[in-house]
Design an enzyme around this catalytic site. Structure first.
Site, short mmCIF file in Angstrom:
data_model
loop_
_atom_site.label_atom_id
_atom_site.label_comp_id
_atom_site.label_asym_id
_atom_site.label_seq_id
_atom_site.Cartn_x
_atom_site.Cartn_y
_atom_site.Cartn_z
N GLU A 488 0.71 -6.87 0.14
CA GLU A 488 2.14 -7.20 0.27
C GLU A 488 2.43 -8.28 1.30
OE1 GLU A 488 3.96 -2.90 -1.15
OE2 GLU A 488 3.61 -3.22 0.98
N GLU A 554 2.09 -1.78 -7.76
CA GLU A 554 2.23 -0.43 -7.21
C GLU A 554 3.46 0.23 -7.82
OE1 GLU A 554 0.57 -1.45 -2.69
OE2 GLU A 554 2.47 -0.39 -2.94
#
Length: 891
Positions: A488, A554
């Site tokens: 991320e 995710e």
């Protein structure tokens, strides 16, 4: 003069001895026994004195190597099991007691004599956390600092070995430089990321802090013996041009092999670097100067009609054995050799402008990615080949084709990759960054501001050195598909740029590199943004109706295990089911949750269990949670598959496993016991699959195969709550490769049948030989959204028979009387009849399954025979409306 002719037997023995001598010296063994350890404050001797074999050592305790300080303390019963109850709070945290508390000496006495001639002995460390000093027989081994969790180190100890062969190795291991405050944030206060190492050890939303931050000799220590020339970090590249099929004659593939050679002798040595593959010998003449280290490239091999490596469910993940060796010209022995397993395949990625996301291809064939996010096998780094094999097998059995290694952990071990190679799982490997610790978001729990955190770790050169070393360690595995800069978030520019533009192209230019896990280069929504999630339980309809990120890295849900799973780590007084109490004024779910459940990071089921009726106790809650688990993960993957190549090119579930006793996001628990989510995901991820859209009532078929599927028959049956069958249709379908197709709507019939009490729906696919290809069984709510008919289903009996096929392999037949009700949601288990504990891990071809009236189903069960040897094993079964029974298995 004796001129006798040797006998045939003598010639044969001499030939064997000659062949043996060619490969007799290159060998290695692991130093994994006989270690002792002690806190360095309790040791008065210097490293030189301590490593002197004549020094007397008393009062030390057995150490676990590979392992950590905490693992050694646990094995010596100095601490309670940190994975049980609230025990972790009873263990001193390094942030509070200081680094000295977990700074330890490790000592090992081993036998190895001084070699003769040019022979060399090498000491290998595959991982120490975080820094260390190494001593052998009174001498310091590492003249330069040895620092960094992921760095492998190799030392020539030939001249340090004892003349009598009795050697002592002493290693002092220091914890991470910055241990972080475990204040409840993701990675605690974030400063754990100032190291080049694990971030989760300061705590995350799925784990509590690891008290020693995994200090120790956590990976393998080996002794390797070679000749003067040693082979270091071979590099194998396979090129598979064009679009390939999984069968038939293949066009040639190109094999490129190179490796680093090191000459430890003080004289030049010439010889042949060579390898054998598929019966062909490729060799290159080489001369190395004294003490020279050089990279050597061998001639390319054009391999005709190769057997290719394919991901699971697409073809065989074929592996070729390859033996790479160096044979000096003047010697009869091989100086060094490496035995490798090679998968011949090529991985491509493309930008799909329609979905606005990355598309993956293997050997020219596009693959719809169905993946799972992986943290680490064990939070305390207790790794084993057996556990890796079991976990990767579970992922294969879930019909997944990719595992993503999350950036807060590590570059996975070769044993992990070997299992992925065998089972055909692609791997998406993150490097060691996270948006939480490394500054993507503002966070009041973090010690430093975002600009400061953005420059973590403190030592950028160590990060790059570690990355280069890990690339060399894993780059030959065919399962390795992608590298990722971080979770991320990208690394800082002075890490990202050399990693992307210099290190990876030089060391492994064959894989796609993405700068961070939810990058714009990975996935964009319709207005150009990117992201991941959500992470909580959802209404099944949202997976079908609401579009999310077109390649979601995710997306996750719940994962509570059944009663047997919960009892393994919940103290008896805390075996209390969560209680859903409604919604607050802001619309948020309210639940009453036991403190130990909260400590083990329970994520709420909210209102999703209520449609199954009021829960009476923990067992009732856990059983109903399995119904939810199955539906959640089947629905998740069906919803993504229904929009394959239109909305999506893939998805990766957050997450499929837990490295400790967490209560969220898992298909099996820490003890390798699967919950119903595994089998729901297995169903929803079938490569050829019929599925029901709960929004519009359409039945669709998805074909993930590369081939057309003609003359498939779709068979649709509905059942009422008494088990009466209502045939709806039998219709032929014709499927294009890698496609999804709507077949027909059955909404009217199903809504009518289900309106009062709910109903069951069965979708089957048959081939031309009327063999079952897919079998999908739904339970559907009534018009008010409740599963009211399940609460008063009539009990049902099953006739169960078990047949042993081979040791550890069983065929279980479940037969239902044609006049009985549906035997709903049956859970099979292999159990030790003495302890009444499940035998783990055990693998089932299906579980949490239903059997309709008049039907027989066969389930194949597999277990390591060593786990059942000497035990009286029974097969237990219990269903929603089937009382628990046990069948003794006769070996």
């Amino acid at each position: 003069m004796n001129t006798a002719i040797p006998s045939t037997k003598t010639i044969y023995l001499l030939t064997l001895l000659t062949l043996f001598s060619l490969f007799s010296f290159a060998q290695s063994y692991e130093l994994n026994k006989g270690w002792i350890f002690r806190n360095y404050k309790e040791v008065s001797l210097s490293g030189e004195k301590l490593s002197d074999p004549s020094s007397v050592i008393q009062g030390w305790k057995p150490a676990t190597v590979p392992g950590t300080v905490l693992t050694g303390m646990l094995n010596n019963q100095e601490i309670p099991d940190p994975f049980f109850g609230m025990n972790n709070n009873k263990i001193p945290d390094i942030y509070t007691v200081g680094r000295d508390y977990y700074t330890y000496w490790f000592v090992n006495d081993f036998e190895e004599g001084i070699p003769t001639g040019d022979k060399q002995v090498w000491l290998h460390f595959r991982g120490i956390n975080y820094s260390c000093e190494i001593f052998l027989n009174g001498k310091k081994v590492n003249t330069k600092p040895f620092k960094g969790m992921y760095i492998r180190k190799r030392f020539n100890i030939t001249k340090l070995l004892a003349s009598n062969g009795k050697n002592r190795l002493a290693v002092i291991v220091y914890p991470p430089d910055v241990v972080g405050n475990p204040n409840g944030g993701q990675g605690g206060d974030g400063t754990i990321a100032k190291n080049v190492g694990l971030q989760y050890t300061a705590g995350w939303d799925w784990i509590k802090p690891i008290r020693d931050r995994n200090t120790g000799i956590w990976d393998k220590v080996t002794i390797e013996k070679t000749g003067a020339i040693s082979i270091i970090d071979p590099h194998i590249i396979t090129e598979v041009p064009g679009k390939r099929e999984t069968s038939g004659i293949q066009q040639p593939a190109i094999i490129k092999v190179s490796t680093t050679l090191r000459n430890a002798a003080n004289r030049p040595i010439s010889g042949a670097l060579q390898y054998r593959l598929d019966g062909q010998l490729v060799k290159q003449s080489v001369t190395l100067r004294p003490q020279e280290e050089k990279e050597i490239k061998l001639p390319d091999l054009i391999l005709k009609n190769p057997k290719l490596w394919w991901p699971s469910n697409y073809g065989q993940p074929y592996l070729y054995p390859m033996e790479l060796s160096f044979v000096p010209n003047a010697a009869k022995t091989t100086s060094d050799k490496k035995d490798l397993k090679i998968g011949i395949r090529e991985i491509q990625t493309y930008w799909n402008p329609h979905t606005r996301s990355r598309e993956v291809a293997v050997n020219g064939q596009k693959i719809f990615i169905k993946g799972g996010n992986w943290i680490i096998s064990d939070a305390m780094l207790r790794f084993s080949k057996e556990r890796y094999d079991a976990e990767i097998r579970f992922h294969r059995d879930m019909n997944l084709n990719l595992i993503r290694i999350w950036g807060g952990a590590l570059v996975e071990r070769p044993e992990f990759y070997e299992a992925c190679d065998r089972y055909g799982l692609l791997v998406f490997q993150d490097f060691w960054m996270s948006g939480d610790c490394n500054g993507r978001w503002e966070d009041p729990l973090k010690k430093d501001d975002q600009w400061t955190r953005r420059q973590y770790p403190d030592d950028h050169q160590l990060f790059l050195e570690s990355a280069a070393d890990m690339i060399k360690m894993i780059r030959n595995h065919p399962s390795l598909a992608f590298y990722c800069g971080g979770n991320e978030i990208t690394p800082p520019d002075d890490i990202l740029v050399p990693l992307r533009d210099s290190i990876l192209p030089k060391l492994d230019g064959t894989r796609w590199f993405v700068d961070y896990s939810n990058s714009d280069a990975m996935s964009q929504n319709d207005i150009g943004g990117n992201g991941d999630g959500p992470y909580g339980i959802q209404d099944i309809k949202t997976f079908w109706a609401d579009k999310t990120w077109p390649f979601n890295s995710e997306v996750g849900s719940v994962g509570v295990g059944d009663l047997e799973s919960l009892k393994r780590f919940l103290p008896e007084e805390n075996q209390i089911a969560p209680l859903f109490t409604g919604f607050n004024a802001e619309g948020r779910v309210q639940e009453t949750v036991d403190s130990v459940w909260q400590y083990h990071t329970y994520i709420g089921y909210g209102e999703h269990i209520a449609p199954y009726g009021k829960t009476n106790n923990l067992e009732d809650f856990a059983n109903k949670a399995q119904l939810v688990n199955y539906n959640q993960y089947r629905g998740l993957m069906e919803g993504f598959s229904a929009h394959m190549w239109d909305w999506y090119t893939g998805t990766i579930i957050w997450k499929t496993q837990n490295p400790w006793t967490s209560l969220r996001g898992q298909m099996y628990d820490y003890y390798l016991d699967p919950n119903a989510g595994l089998y729901g995901l297995r169903s929803g991820s079938e490569p050829l699959h019929a599925m029901y859209n709960p929004v519009d009532g359409f039945v669709s078929i998805v074909n993930n195969h590369f081939e057309k599927r003609n003359n498939i028959m779709l068979v649709i049956h509905a059942y009422d709550m008494q088990g009466k069958a209502y045939p709806i249709t039998k219709v032929f379908a014709f499927m294009e490769p890698s496609s999804v197709k709507k077949i027909m709507s059955i909404k009217k019939q199903i809504d009518e049948l289900a309106k009062d009490k709910g109903a069951f729906l069965r979708l089957q696919l048959m081939d031309a030989g009327q063999h079952l290809l897919s079998d999908n069984f739904y339970w559907l709510p009534d018009a008010k959204g409740y599963y009211s008919g399940l609460t008063d289903m009539a009990n049902c009996k099953l006739d169960i028979k078990v047949k042993q096929i081979t040791p550890g392999e069983y065929a279980v037949t479940l037969a239902n009387n044609e006049h009985d009700n549906i035997a709903f949601f049956n859970r099979l288990a292999l159990v030790d009849n003495l302890t009444h504990q499940r035998i783990l891990p055990t693998f089932y071809s299906d579980n949490y399954l239903s059997v309709v009236p008049g039907e027989k189903k066969t389930v194949m069960i597999s277990v390591d025979p060593a786990l059942t040897r000497g035990k009286q094993v029974v097969l237990t079964n219990a269903g929603w409306n089937v009382k628990q029974t046990a069948v003794l298995i006769s070996e």
